[in-house]
Write an enzyme that holds these catalytic residues in place. Structure first.
Site, short mmCIF file in Angstrom:
data_model
loop_
_atom_site.label_atom_id
_atom_site.label_comp_id
_atom_site.label_asym_id
_atom_site.label_seq_id
_atom_site.Cartn_x
_atom_site.Cartn_y
_atom_site.Cartn_z
N LEU A 209 0.82 -1.02 0.10
CA LEU A 209 0.03 -0.02 -0.09
C LEU A 209 0.79 1.22 0.04
O LEU A 209 1.91 1.16 0.93
CB LEU A 209 -0.81 0.02 1.25
CG LEU A 209 -2.08 0.92 1.29
CD1 LEU A 209 -3.14 0.39 2.19
CD2 LEU A 209 -1.76 2.45 1.80
N GLU A 210 0.66 2.12 -1.07
CA GLU A 210 1.88 3.30 -0.94
C GLU A 210 1.20 4.57 -1.20
O GLU A 210 0.04 4.80 -1.96
CB GLU A 210 2.41 2.81 -2.53
CG GLU A 210 3.57 3.62 -2.73
CD GLU A 210 4.57 3.03 -3.78
OE1 GLU A 210 5.43 2.45 -3.51
OE2 GLU A 210 4.20 3.61 -4.80
N SER A 391 4.95 4.53 -10.11
CA SER A 391 3.80 4.04 -10.71
C SER A 391 2.88 4.93 -11.79
O SER A 391 3.33 6.12 -11.91
CB SER A 391 2.53 3.47 -9.62
OG SER A 391 3.21 2.78 -9.01
N HIS A 410 0.74 -4.63 -16.28
CA HIS A 410 0.43 -4.68 -15.30
C HIS A 410 1.40 -4.17 -14.26
O HIS A 410 0.78 -3.85 -12.96
CB HIS A 410 -0.03 -6.03 -14.82
CG HIS A 410 0.76 -6.94 -14.08
ND1 HIS A 410 2.06 -7.19 -14.72
CD2 HIS A 410 0.91 -7.36 -12.94
CE1 HIS A 410 2.76 -8.11 -13.93
NE2 HIS A 410 2.17 -8.06 -12.66
N SER A 412 6.09 -3.66 -13.42
CA SER A 412 7.26 -3.27 -14.00
C SER A 412 7.98 -4.67 -14.47
O SER A 412 8.68 -4.65 -15.34
CB SER A 412 8.21 -2.52 -13.05
OG SER A 412 8.26 -3.03 -11.74
N GLY A 413 7.73 -5.76 -13.57
CA GLY A 413 8.19 -7.10 -14.22
C GLY A 413 9.50 -7.30 -13.54
O GLY A 413 10.54 -6.47 -13.48
#
Lengths: 487, 141
Positions: A209-210, A391, A410, A412-413
């Site tokens: 949560l950011e 993000s 979805h 950055s991977g």
């Protein structure tokens, strides 16, 4: 024509690569990978092996797709998208993942960085107390098994009726917070007892949560940004990432065993046991779909209960009501899911079972699934980066509907295993380093924090630039982290 | 009997390889690898004993189901186990009796590592070479 990891690859567009069907026995369609030269070159061996395995599955339509954040998963690569004919195709739990409807939710506030800065640490601590994170975390709700069945069949509707959300939240969630067809009779009692105490919990791994900032230099389309609620410079927003917790994980575990048997029964051979699948219209396929919808609804409900607790925590910190703080949901997207959607294939509209595993729906303006408030601008897409890099919010496009079955990236991977990241950095050092950079972190797990270090991920901006340039979604705003709660 | 976490496979998840002299020991060390990914086993007290009995069509399904049970009990009863004693019989089907010692997760006292989501079948391998048993398993975390 070039070679990568033993596969012949053709460049089919500026940001598109294709592995032809001749490259692996059993491929029914080509594999298409969206990436820049750099991201493609850096993709791990697992991605190409796995996406070409997906291309072998019965009933797959047009191509097996991989997004630029693609990396080595189980069954499908993470970043994998595949469409199957509803009548002749399959459904595969490995094309969705154990964390069914893992997804992202984003909320605005009407506070600026200057408002929040003096109490940032207090805010993070309050959120950490209100939203349980990490191993053994349980939520505040005490539900009976039959109440829980109601939750998983109705999703966000149950939450709002019981006081854990605002009526306006519902339309700001993919599928309005409830996937149709959920039937809890198709779910084991083990799945129920595993999930019963976990509503409103974050989990661990890459869940977080950011608290983030929108700055003027990070806005790429001011008009659309304003429509989404980003209308102040240095505005504080809150994003979080989590899924269906133990309930969804157990549904997937139960059905993995069912599908191994079903695949044998229907004579389907697969190259990875995690790709076990059954015809969508078979009893096993339908049972799984109904159970998966329950897990997806549980994930929507989980994010809704977290939203409720988040509103409480922010409200208590600033001694102002959540309404007066402008704590509106911008949108909520699924990124591990299978859904029946309609797309045009070779000029003909077809009903397809779209699997997205680590990929986000990306519908363009006008689509009926988009709520009226956003329908003329498209569907918001939320792409979460690592806790260090930031993000993005993008919008879906018509081109995505034409090229990628309405799908985009979805996140950055990963580029590195968790075990390796943990060897290279210690959690407590990373925590201090990020604090010096103005990012205050509270982590349930120090080793878990190290595993999520920014260097273990691809550069989010490169991923977002690819989907923007390829036209499968459109960049609107970038978000910079200032506080983070890690599971 | 030993286990090690692997660095360069299944990068989003957590892979490990376990080795032992007997099939029972292999099941036990694989269970330890799963539990150790969640907390430091030296801090887990043997306060709760749980006996489980499972039956499956093959040894590798039995191992999958056994490890999945540890993950299940972690959520359903917030139990973590550190010591395992197993007995395996093989006839037409494979049966396991496991005695597991552990306790409730104490978020103040136990180091919180990964909240394991699931045992996957990706690259799942259970093998016997000469007199030694080995397994490679990927956990979804």
């Amino acid at each position: 024509m070039m070679k990568k990891d033993g596969y012949r690859v053709e460049r089919t567009g500026d940001y598109q690569f294709e592995i032809p069907t001749t490259e692996k026995e059993g491929m029914r369609v080509p594999a298409q990978i969206y990436a820049s030269d750099k991201l493609f070159k850096e993709m791990d061996l697992g991605v190409l092996n796995q996406i070409t395995n997906v291309a072998c599955l019965p009933g797959i339509v047009r191509a097996a797709l991989c997004m630029p954040d693609g990396h080595w998963g189980y069954g499908f690569p993470i970043g994998g998208v595949a469409a199957f004919d509803k009548e002749e195709g399959v459904i595969s739990p490995g094309g969705i993942g154990f964390d069914i409807n893992c997804g992202m939710r984003l909320l605005t506030t009407n506070m600026t960085f200057e408002d929040v800065k003096p109490r940032l640490e207090e805010l993070v601590e309050n959120l950490f107390r209100k939203v349980p994170a990490g191993l053994g975390g349980t939520g505040f709700l005490r539900l009976s098994a039959s109440e829980f069945r109601d939750v998983v069949e109705r999703g966000v509707g149950w939450c709002i009726e019981n006081g854990y959300g605002w009526e306006e939240d519902r339309e700001r969630i993919e599928d309005f917070g409830c996937i149709e067809g959920a039937d809890s009779a198709k779910v084991s009692s083990k799945a129920i007892s595993r999930g019963l105490k976990q509503l409103g919990t974050l989990g661990s791994g890459n869940h977080y949560l950011e608290i983030q900032l929108v700055t003027a230099d990070n806005i790429y389309d001011k008009d659309v940004a304003e429509r989404l609620g980003f209308n102040m410079d240095n505005q504080v927003v809150i994003m979080f990432h989590c899924g269906s917790r133990g309930f969804g994980h157990q549904v997937a575990t139960d059905y993995l065993r069912v599908f191994e048997r079903a695949a044998r029964k229907y004579g389907i051979t697969v190259r990875d046991r995690e790709l076990a699948c059954a015809p969508f219209n078979s009893p096993e396929g339908q049972d799984y779909y109904k159970a998966m919808a329950c897990a997806a609804n549980n994930a929507f409900a989980n994010r809704q209960v977290i939203t409720h607790m988040l509103r409480k925590a922010v409200s208590e910190t600033f001694k102002t009501s959540p309404e007066d703080l402008g704590l509106h949901v911008v949108y909520d997207v699924c990124h591990n899911i299978a859904k029946v959607e309609k797309y045009r294939v070779d000029g003909e509209e077809r009903e397809l079972v779209i699997h997205r595993k680590g990929a986000t729906r990306s519908l363009g303006p006008g689509a009926q699934q988009i709520p009226p408030m956003y329908r003329d601008i498209g569907q918001p897409v939320i792409i979460g980066g690592s806790m260090e890099t930031g993000s993005y919010v993008l919008m879906g496009t018509k081109k995505a509907e034409e090229k990628t079955f309405g799908s985009t990236a979805h996140g950055s991977g990963r580029t590195m295993s968790r075990t390796k990241a943990k060897r290279l950095v210690r959690g407590d050092r990373l925590l201090r380093k990020l604090k010096q950079r103005g990012i205050y972190i509270r982590a349930a797990s120090m080793s878990g924090l190290a595993e999520e270090a920014g260097f273990a991920y691809k550069n989010i901006s490169e991923v977002v630039d690819v989907v923007h340039q390829a036209g499968i979604s459109r960049k609107i705003v970038g978000l910079r982290p200032i506080g983070n709660i890690k599971g | 009997m030993t286990f090690e976490y692997l660095e360069d496979v299944a990068i989003a998840d957590l892979a490990f390889r376990a080795e032992a002299d007997s099939i029972e020991e292999l099941f036990e060390v694989a269970a330890e690898a799963v539990s150790n990914s969640m907390t430091d086993l030296s801090t887990v007290r043997p306060a709760v004993t749980r006996v489980i009995q499972l039956e499956a069509e093959s040894l590798d399904h039995l191992l999958f189901d056994f490890l999945a049970e540890i993950v299940y009990l972690k959520d359903s009863e917030t139990l973590i186990f550190a010591r395992f004693e197993t007995k395996i019989t093989r006839n037409e089907s494979c049966r396991l009796r496991a005695e597991m010692l552990g306790e409730r997760i104490d978020r103040g006292r136990h180091e919180l590592r990964q909240d394991v989501k699931a045992i996957t079948l990706h690259m799942f391998a259970l093998e016997k070479t000469d007199s030694r048993w080995s397994a490679t398993i990927v956990l979804d975390v």
